[in-house]
Scaffold this motif. Structure first.
Motif, PDB file in Angstrom:
ATOM      1  N   LEU A  69       0.828  -1.207   0.000  1.00 34.28           N
ATOM      2  CA  LEU A  69       0.000   0.000   0.000  1.00 34.28           C
ATOM      3  C   LEU A  69       0.863   1.259   0.000  1.00 34.28           C
ATOM      4  O   LEU A  69       0.521   2.262  -0.632  1.00 34.28           O
ATOM      5  CB  LEU A  69      -0.921  -0.009   1.223  1.00 34.28           C
ATOM      6  N   PHE A  70       1.990   1.212   0.712  1.00 35.89           N
ATOM      7  CA  PHE A  70       2.882   2.363   0.751  1.00 35.89           C
ATOM      8  C   PHE A  70       3.462   2.650  -0.637  1.00 35.89           C
ATOM      9  O   PHE A  70       3.569   3.815  -1.047  1.00 35.89           O
ATOM     10  CB  PHE A  70       4.011   2.129   1.755  1.00 35.89           C
ATOM     11  N   GLN A  71       3.820   1.598  -1.377  1.00 36.56           N
ATOM     12  CA  GLN A  71       4.285   1.798  -2.750  1.00 36.56           C
ATOM     13  C   GLN A  71       3.195   2.459  -3.593  1.00 36.56           C
ATOM     14  O   GLN A  71       3.473   3.348  -4.396  1.00 36.56           O
ATOM     15  CB  GLN A  71       4.691   0.453  -3.362  1.00 36.56           C
ATOM     16  N   TYR A  72       1.956   1.992  -3.379  1.00 37.36           N
ATOM     17  CA  TYR A  72       0.822   2.545  -4.123  1.00 37.36           C
ATOM     18  C   TYR A  72       0.671   4.040  -3.882  1.00 37.36           C
ATOM     19  O   TYR A  72       0.544   4.830  -4.825  1.00 37.36           O
ATOM     20  CB  TYR A  72      -0.451   1.802  -3.722  1.00 37.36           C
ATOM     21  N   ILE A  73       0.694   4.474  -2.608  1.00 44.32           N
ATOM     22  CA  ILE A  73       0.462   5.894  -2.322  1.00 44.32           C
ATOM     23  C   ILE A  73       1.680   6.750  -2.681  1.00 44.32           C
ATOM     24  O   ILE A  73       1.561   7.964  -2.826  1.00 44.32           O
ATOM     25  CB  ILE A  73       0.051   6.132  -0.855  1.00 44.32           C
ATOM     26  N   GLN A  74       2.839   6.109  -2.862  1.00 39.85           N
ATOM     27  CA  GLN A  74       4.026   6.846  -3.283  1.00 39.85           C
ATOM     28  C   GLN A  74       4.127   6.985  -4.805  1.00 39.85           C
ATOM     29  O   GLN A  74       5.084   7.550  -5.310  1.00 39.85           O
ATOM     30  CB  GLN A  74       5.282   6.180  -2.733  1.00 39.85           C
ATOM     31  N   GLY A  75       3.128   6.453  -5.529  1.00 40.96           N
ATOM     32  CA  GLY A  75       3.101   6.663  -6.974  1.00 40.96           C
ATOM     33  C   GLY A  75       3.038   5.408  -7.811  1.00 40.96           C
ATOM     34  O   GLY A  75       3.009   5.499  -9.047  1.00 40.96           O
ATOM     35  N   ALA A  76       3.020   4.231  -7.195  1.00 39.99           N
ATOM     36  CA  ALA A  76       2.943   2.980  -7.952  1.00 39.99           C
ATOM     37  C   ALA A  76       1.493   2.698  -8.350  1.00 39.99           C
ATOM     38  O   ALA A  76       0.880   1.720  -7.937  1.00 39.99           O
ATOM     39  CB  ALA A  76       3.518   1.828  -7.140  1.00 39.99           C
ATOM     40  N   ASN A  77       0.954   3.620  -9.159  1.00 42.87           N
ATOM     41  CA  ASN A  77      -0.400   3.477  -9.683  1.00 42.87           C
ATOM     42  C   ASN A  77      -0.405   4.007 -11.114  1.00 42.87           C
ATOM     43  O   ASN A  77       0.560   4.662 -11.551  1.00 42.87           O
ATOM     44  CB  ASN A  77      -1.419   4.207  -8.802  1.00 42.87           C
ATOM     45  N   LEU A  78      -1.449   3.737 -11.841  1.00 42.03           N
ATOM     46  CA  LEU A  78      -1.460   4.066 -13.272  1.00 42.03           C
ATOM     47  C   LEU A  78      -1.460   5.566 -13.530  1.00 42.03           C
ATOM     48  O   LEU A  78      -1.128   6.003 -14.633  1.00 42.03           O
ATOM     49  CB  LEU A  78      -2.667   3.408 -13.950  1.00 42.03           C
ATOM     50  N   VAL A 107      -5.270  -5.889   4.545  1.00 40.09           N
ATOM     51  CA  VAL A 107      -4.723  -4.654   5.097  1.00 40.09           C
ATOM     52  C   VAL A 107      -5.290  -3.508   4.271  1.00 40.09           C
ATOM     53  O   VAL A 107      -5.132  -3.484   3.044  1.00 40.09           O
ATOM     54  CB  VAL A 107      -3.186  -4.649   5.066  1.00 40.09           C
ATOM     55  N   ASN A 108      -5.978  -2.573   4.935  1.00 36.34           N
ATOM     56  CA  ASN A 108      -6.782  -1.570   4.244  1.00 36.34           C
ATOM     57  C   ASN A 108      -6.281  -0.157   4.507  1.00 36.34           C
ATOM     58  O   ASN A 108      -5.960   0.207   5.640  1.00 36.34           O
ATOM     59  CB  ASN A 108      -8.239  -1.670   4.714  1.00 36.34           C
ATOM     60  N   PHE A 109      -6.244   0.635   3.424  1.00 32.16           N
ATOM     61  CA  PHE A 109      -5.831   2.033   3.484  1.00 32.16           C
ATOM     62  C   PHE A 109      -7.022   2.911   3.118  1.00 32.16           C
ATOM     63  O   PHE A 109      -7.592   2.767   2.025  1.00 32.16           O
ATOM     64  CB  PHE A 109      -4.670   2.278   2.508  1.00 32.16           C
ATOM     65  N   TYR A 110      -7.404   3.807   4.024  1.00 33.97           N
ATOM     66  CA  TYR A 110      -8.510   4.726   3.758  1.00 33.97           C
ATOM     67  C   TYR A 110      -8.059   5.790   2.763  1.00 33.97           C
ATOM     68  O   TYR A 110      -7.069   6.488   2.982  1.00 33.97           O
ATOM     69  CB  TYR A 110      -8.962   5.386   5.057  1.00 33.97           C
ATOM     70  N   LEU A 111      -8.795   5.913   1.666  1.00 30.37           N
ATOM     71  CA  LEU A 111      -8.432   6.884   0.633  1.00 30.37           C
ATOM     72  C   LEU A 111      -8.896   8.289   1.025  1.00 30.37           C
ATOM     73  O   LEU A 111     -10.023   8.458   1.505  1.00 30.37           O
ATOM     74  CB  LEU A 111      -9.058   6.490  -0.705  1.00 30.37           C
ATOM     75  N   PRO A 112      -8.047   9.298   0.853  1.00 32.91           N
ATOM     76  CA  PRO A 112      -8.456  10.680   1.166  1.00 32.91           C
ATOM     77  C   PRO A 112      -9.669  11.085   0.336  1.00 32.91           C
ATOM     78  O   PRO A 112      -9.971  10.489  -0.708  1.00 32.91           O
ATOM     79  CB  PRO A 112      -7.217  11.511   0.764  1.00 32.91           C
ATOM     80  N   THR A 118     -12.820   8.385  -7.327  1.00 34.25           N
ATOM     81  CA  THR A 118     -12.052   7.783  -8.418  1.00 34.25           C
ATOM     82  C   THR A 118     -10.647   7.438  -7.926  1.00 34.25           C
ATOM     83  O   THR A 118      -9.695   8.176  -8.162  1.00 34.25           O
ATOM     84  CB  THR A 118     -11.955   8.734  -9.624  1.00 34.25           C
ATOM     85  N   PRO A 119     -10.501   6.309  -7.254  1.00 31.68           N
ATOM     86  CA  PRO A 119      -9.177   5.911  -6.770  1.00 31.68           C
ATOM     87  C   PRO A 119      -8.233   5.626  -7.935  1.00 31.68           C
ATOM     88  O   PRO A 119      -8.637   4.967  -8.904  1.00 31.68           O
ATOM     89  CB  PRO A 119      -9.445   4.640  -5.970  1.00 31.68           C
ATOM     90  N   PRO A 120      -6.999   6.107  -7.889  1.00 34.83           N
ATOM     91  CA  PRO A 120      -6.023   5.723  -8.915  1.00 34.83           C
ATOM     92  C   PRO A 120      -5.848   4.206  -8.926  1.00 34.83           C
ATOM     93  O   PRO A 120      -5.788   3.577  -7.862  1.00 34.83           O
ATOM     94  CB  PRO A 120      -4.736   6.425  -8.464  1.00 34.83           C
ATOM     95  N   LEU A 121      -5.797   3.614 -10.107  1.00 33.41           N
ATOM     96  CA  LEU A 121      -5.656   2.166 -10.206  1.00 33.41           C
ATOM     97  C   LEU A 121      -4.235   1.753  -9.839  1.00 33.41           C
ATOM     98  O   LEU A 121      -3.267   2.299 -10.370  1.00 33.41           O
ATOM     99  CB  LEU A 121      -5.992   1.696 -11.616  1.00 33.41           C
ATOM    100  N   PRO A 122      -4.082   0.782  -8.941  1.00 29.62           N
ATOM    101  CA  PRO A 122      -2.734   0.347  -8.554  1.00 29.62           C
ATOM    102  C   PRO A 122      -2.064  -0.437  -9.674  1.00 29.62           C
ATOM    103  O   PRO A 122      -2.734  -1.023 -10.533  1.00 29.62           O
ATOM    104  CB  PRO A 122      -2.993  -0.548  -7.347  1.00 29.62           C
ATOM    105  N   LEU A 123      -0.737  -0.457  -9.682  1.00 29.38           N
ATOM    106  CA  LEU A 123      -0.023  -1.306 -10.626  1.00 29.38           C
ATOM    107  C   LEU A 123      -0.397  -2.762 -10.359  1.00 29.38           C
ATOM    108  O   LEU A 123      -0.510  -3.183  -9.199  1.00 29.38           O
ATOM    109  CB  LEU A 123       1.482  -1.111 -10.486  1.00 29.38           C
ATOM    110  N   PRO A 124      -0.609  -3.563 -11.416  1.00 29.82           N
ATOM    111  CA  PRO A 124      -1.122  -4.937 -11.227  1.00 29.82           C
ATOM    112  C   PRO A 124      -0.267  -5.790 -10.299  1.00 29.82           C
ATOM    113  O   PRO A 124      -0.788  -6.622  -9.556  1.00 29.82           O
ATOM    114  CB  PRO A 124      -1.128  -5.496 -12.656  1.00 29.82           C
ATOM    115  N   GLU A 125       1.056  -5.601 -10.339  1.00 33.74           N
ATOM    116  CA  GLU A 125       1.931  -6.454  -9.540  1.00 33.74           C
ATOM    117  C   GLU A 125       1.780  -6.242  -8.029  1.00 33.74           C
ATOM    118  O   GLU A 125       2.219  -7.078  -7.235  1.00 33.74           O
ATOM    119  CB  GLU A 125       3.406  -6.242  -9.925  1.00 33.74           C
ATOM    120  N   LEU A 126       1.129  -5.147  -7.625  1.00 32.35           N
ATOM    121  CA  LEU A 126       0.921  -4.908  -6.202  1.00 32.35           C
ATOM    122  C   LEU A 126      -0.225  -5.739  -5.627  1.00 32.35           C
ATOM    123  O   LEU A 126      -0.337  -5.882  -4.413  1.00 32.35           O
ATOM    124  CB  LEU A 126       0.639  -3.424  -5.946  1.00 32.35           C
ATOM    125  N   ASP A 127      -1.081  -6.274  -6.504  1.00 34.09           N
ATOM    126  CA  ASP A 127      -2.221  -7.095  -6.071  1.00 34.09           C
ATOM    127  C   ASP A 127      -3.071  -6.358  -5.039  1.00 34.09           C
ATOM    128  O   ASP A 127      -3.312  -6.853  -3.932  1.00 34.09           O
ATOM    129  CB  ASP A 127      -1.731  -8.432  -5.511  1.00 34.09           C
TER     130      ASP A 127
END
Length: 218
Positions: A69-78, A107-112, A118-127
């Motif tokens: 999730l930390f990778q996702y919020i640091q920019g690992a999204n489409l 493990v859940n992250f509350y989106l701001p 419209t949540p940014p789509l995570p990179l597929p490898e992050l599952d």
């Protein structure tokens, strides 16, 4: 190589500490009922990003899930979007979904608010996958210290005991796939004054003060 790896760990830890410390947004709720050892809340509808983890340990599952999730919020999204840290990090226990019928975890992250619709789509490898929760009632017990394998079950049992002596006895949602969730609000580097909660979904709605039909009221 070893020095470079250690430097990366230090940078990651520092960024994590800063983002957790500065986190301000949390899911919105109203308190319907409060006692000395638990309260009943109504949470508004919300969207979270969720990381499924198969692991025997609650603590390790939370670490592994949050790392993705930390990778996702640091920019690992489409969209390559940077997403502010929020509170809490919520680990939901899924009974008998892991190896050898052990528990598995989400493990859940509350989106701001900016990203709720419209949540940014995570990179597929992050599952990872977004999940939308409707408005719902939750029984909550606060506890301090570090949330780990040795105490989360104990704290959940204490909440169950408190509910058993209240009008919410036997009101945990039977169709919920989660037995309980652990909400962690504090940075892992904070030693004192840590804040955690046990969450259990209960029957009812805001309009009936989270009381299902036929249940006694105070």
């Amino acid at each position: 190589m070893e020095k470079a790896w250690k430097l990366m760990v230090v940078i990651w830890v520092t960024v994590y500490l800063v983002t957790v410390t500065m986190a301000s947004e949390s899911p919105k709720y109203s308190v319907i009922h409060s006692e000395s050892d638990f309260e009943i809340r109504v949470y508004k509808e919300s969207t979270w990003m969720s990381a499924p983890v198969d692991h025997l340990s609650f603590r390790q599952a939370t670490k592994l899930g949050f790392h993705r999730l930390f990778q996702y919020i640091q920019g690992a999204n489409l969209n390559s979007s940077r997403i502010p840290m929020t509170k809490p990090v919520l680990t939901s226990i899924v009974p008998e979904a892991g190896p050898l019928h052990s528990s598995a975890y989400l493990v859940n992250f509350y989106l701001p608010l900016k990203f709720q619709g419209t949540p940014p789509l995570p990179l597929p490898e992050l599952d990872l996958k977004p999940i939308s929760w409707p408005s719902h009632c939750v029984a909550v017990r606060k506890f301090s210290g570090f949330a780990g394998d040795s105490n989360v079950v104990t704290e959940a049992d204490k909440l169950a005991t408190s509910l058993g002596r209240s009008p919410w006895a036997n009101s945990a949602l039977a169709d919920s796939k989660y037995v309980y969730s652990i909400a962690q609000y504090s940075s892992p580097f904070q030693i004192f004054g840590r804040v955690n909660e046990v969450w259990v979904n209960v029957d009812g709605s805001e309009s009936d003060n989270c009381m299902s039909s036929g249940m006694a009221t105070y």
